[in-house]
Design an enzyme around this catalytic site. Sequence first.
Site, PDB file in Angstrom:
ATOM      1  N   ARG A 256       0.873  -1.178   0.000  1.00 35.01           N
ATOM      2  CA  ARG A 256       0.000   0.000   0.000  1.00 35.01           C
ATOM      3  C   ARG A 256       0.905   1.222   0.000  1.00 35.01           C
ATOM      4  O   ARG A 256       1.538   1.521   0.999  1.00 35.01           O
ATOM      5  CB  ARG A 256      -0.916  -0.002   1.225  1.00 35.01           C
ATOM      6  CG  ARG A 256      -1.540   1.344   1.409  1.00 35.01           C
ATOM      7  CD  ARG A 256      -2.440   1.564   2.570  1.00 35.01           C
ATOM      8  NE  ARG A 256      -2.145   0.983   3.841  1.00 35.01           N
ATOM      9  CZ  ARG A 256      -1.432   1.586   4.812  1.00 35.01           C
ATOM     10  NH1 ARG A 256      -0.849   2.756   4.595  1.00 35.01           N
ATOM     11  NH2 ARG A 256      -1.264   0.991   5.973  1.00 35.01           N
ATOM     12  N   HIS A 260      -3.431   4.555   4.770  1.00 36.84           N
ATOM     13  CA  HIS A 260      -4.431   3.510   5.039  1.00 36.84           C
ATOM     14  C   HIS A 260      -5.808   4.038   4.640  1.00 36.84           C
ATOM     15  O   HIS A 260      -6.530   3.419   3.870  1.00 36.84           O
ATOM     16  CB  HIS A 260      -4.412   3.111   6.513  1.00 36.84           C
ATOM     17  CG  HIS A 260      -5.570   2.241   6.886  1.00 36.84           C
ATOM     18  ND1 HIS A 260      -5.680   0.940   6.466  1.00 36.84           N
ATOM     19  CD2 HIS A 260      -6.692   2.505   7.596  1.00 36.84           C
ATOM     20  CE1 HIS A 260      -6.826   0.433   6.909  1.00 36.84           C
ATOM     21  NE2 HIS A 260      -7.453   1.363   7.589  1.00 36.84           N
ATOM     22  N   TYR A 269       4.644   5.272  11.208  1.00 39.64           N
ATOM     23  CA  TYR A 269       5.004   3.863  11.420  1.00 39.64           C
ATOM     24  C   TYR A 269       5.777   3.237  10.258  1.00 39.64           C
ATOM     25  O   TYR A 269       6.082   2.062  10.292  1.00 39.64           O
ATOM     26  CB  TYR A 269       3.734   3.029  11.715  1.00 39.64           C
ATOM     27  CG  TYR A 269       2.656   3.144  10.659  1.00 39.64           C
ATOM     28  CD1 TYR A 269       2.688   2.346   9.517  1.00 39.64           C
ATOM     29  CD2 TYR A 269       1.603   4.049  10.796  1.00 39.64           C
ATOM     30  CE1 TYR A 269       1.716   2.446   8.541  1.00 39.64           C
ATOM     31  CE2 TYR A 269       0.612   4.161   9.819  1.00 39.64           C
ATOM     32  CZ  TYR A 269       0.672   3.361   8.697  1.00 39.64           C
ATOM     33  OH  TYR A 269      -0.293   3.458   7.723  1.00 39.64           O
TER      34      TYR A 269
HETATM   35  C1  LIG Z   1     -13.545  -6.481  12.673  1.00 39.61           C
HETATM   36  C2  LIG Z   1     -12.817  -5.178  12.519  1.00 39.61           C
HETATM   37  N1  LIG Z   1     -11.815  -4.869  13.370  1.00 39.61           N
HETATM   38  C3  LIG Z   1     -11.144  -3.701  13.225  1.00 39.61           C
HETATM   39  C4  LIG Z   1     -11.477  -2.823  12.225  1.00 39.61           C
HETATM   40  C5  LIG Z   1     -10.699  -1.526  12.030  1.00 39.61           C
HETATM   41  N2  LIG Z   1      -9.861  -1.661  10.833  1.00 39.61           N
HETATM   42  C6  LIG Z   1     -10.215  -1.127   9.664  1.00 39.61           C
HETATM   43  S1  LIG Z   1      -9.130  -1.481   8.442  1.00 39.61           S
HETATM   44  C7  LIG Z   1      -8.131  -2.349   9.488  1.00 39.61           C
HETATM   45  C8  LIG Z   1      -6.859  -2.989   8.998  1.00 39.61           C
HETATM   46  C9  LIG Z   1      -7.122  -3.980   7.910  1.00 39.61           C
HETATM   47  O1  LIG Z   1      -5.906  -4.450   7.415  1.00 39.61           O
HETATM   48  P1  LIG Z   1      -5.850  -5.459   6.216  1.00 39.61           P
HETATM   49  O2  LIG Z   1      -6.820  -6.558   6.425  1.00 39.61           O
HETATM   50  O3  LIG Z   1      -4.426  -5.829   6.026  1.00 39.61           O
HETATM   51  O4  LIG Z   1      -6.386  -4.615   4.973  1.00 39.61           O
HETATM   52  P2  LIG Z   1      -5.804  -3.259   4.359  1.00 39.61           P
HETATM   53  O5  LIG Z   1      -6.387  -2.125   5.161  1.00 39.61           O
HETATM   54  O6  LIG Z   1      -4.325  -3.330   4.452  1.00 39.61           O
HETATM   55  O7  LIG Z   1      -6.296  -3.220   2.957  1.00 39.61           O
HETATM   56  C10 LIG Z   1      -8.671  -2.361  10.771  1.00 39.61           C
HETATM   57  C11 LIG Z   1      -8.041  -3.034  11.932  1.00 39.61           C
HETATM   58  C12 LIG Z   1     -12.550  -3.174  11.367  1.00 39.61           C
HETATM   59  N3  LIG Z   1     -12.924  -2.396  10.346  1.00 39.61           N
HETATM   60  N4  LIG Z   1     -13.188  -4.362  11.518  1.00 39.61           N
END
Ligand SMILES: Cc1ncc(C[n+]2csc(CCOP(=O)(O)OP(=O)(O)O)c2C)c(N)n1
Length: 357
Positions: A256, A260, A269
Amino acid sequence: MPRETAYELSIDHVQVLESDGSVDAELEPDLSEDDLLEMYWTMKRSRRLDERAIALQRRGELGTYAPATGQEAAQVGSAHALADEDWMVTSFRETPAYLARGTPPHMLLWYAMGMEEGSATTRESRNMPPSIPVGSQALHGAGLGWAQEIADEDAASLVYFGDGATSEGDVYEATNLAGVFGSHTVFLCQNNQYAISVPRAKQTRAETLAQKAAAAGIEGVQVDGNDVLGTYAVVRDALESAREGDPVFVEALTYRRSLHTTSDDPSVYRQEEEEEEWEARDPLTRFETYLRNRDTLDDDRIADIEASIEDDLREEIRLGNEGREAVDVEEMFEYAYETPIPEVERQRAAFRGEDRD
Ligand SMILES: Cc1ncc(C[n+]2csc(CCOP(=O)(O)OP(=O)(O)O)c2C)c(N)n1
């Protein structure tokens, strides 16, 4: 204690297009000029849409937006492998995949403005709306794929999620269910190296994410997710397998390159050095070099494509803004409960500025 091997595991890694734009001619998929140009156009359009969307959010015209910059190959390559009958099941970072499936940019902007119309799902489009709870959509995809198996449909479901999602029970449960019931599902993990600020290394001690498939008894394969040709080829084969009732887990290694979401500051970070390393492996630059090398593109054609994308996005943003006038933000207080509870009423009053005394 003497032990025998109960099970051995190895994970294949696929690479067709290298960072310098050179290609493995033996693995090169047989795609027409039109296909290649469409993929290039969609990747470029998506990157530019990310830039415009971030600017719109900064001006207060969009809500939260999650850019997919750097992940265009993983998404466009995979979505391009879908047939019209297949379902696409997404999380919140799938702008390139939606564009590849024909969703117009103004709908994606509507979604980010809080308009329900932006995530409209039809039987014709076969695109599910974005799923915000991390990993939850893997279950939807596995269920859809199971329905396709039961209905004996010659179609599959492709689910997108991130590296962080693989730490959620939902993803394991979904792959397990898919394996047991022969769901027509391809699980596409975009390992973009971070779950907000949590790096991949802190997500799991497993060497690859693809090997998580083994616990569910399904095939796992890794591909360079910045290689649009490799991702296309791997996902095309995985979809064929899924249509036969053999689900596949694909790990697309990518990065990415942006925020975020618009609420994030990656400089807190991430190291610049790491960002530069991945810039050199950018999916769009490498695809462009490949297309130049085979005379599909030159400076003039690229300039024409860029101009057409600017015109297109100007019009799409106009359509997006036109729709925005119809947004009633207070609707969010209407639908959470059939009969609003006191806390929701309190929030609605606060939103209206009625409880300031
Ligand atoms: C069940 C849940 N826990 C926490 C969150 C908060 N949250 C939103 S995105 C994210 C990180 C997701 O990371 P990843 O699965 O690697 O996807 P990326 O954002 O890198 O595309 C988190 C913890 C959420 N949306 N849903």
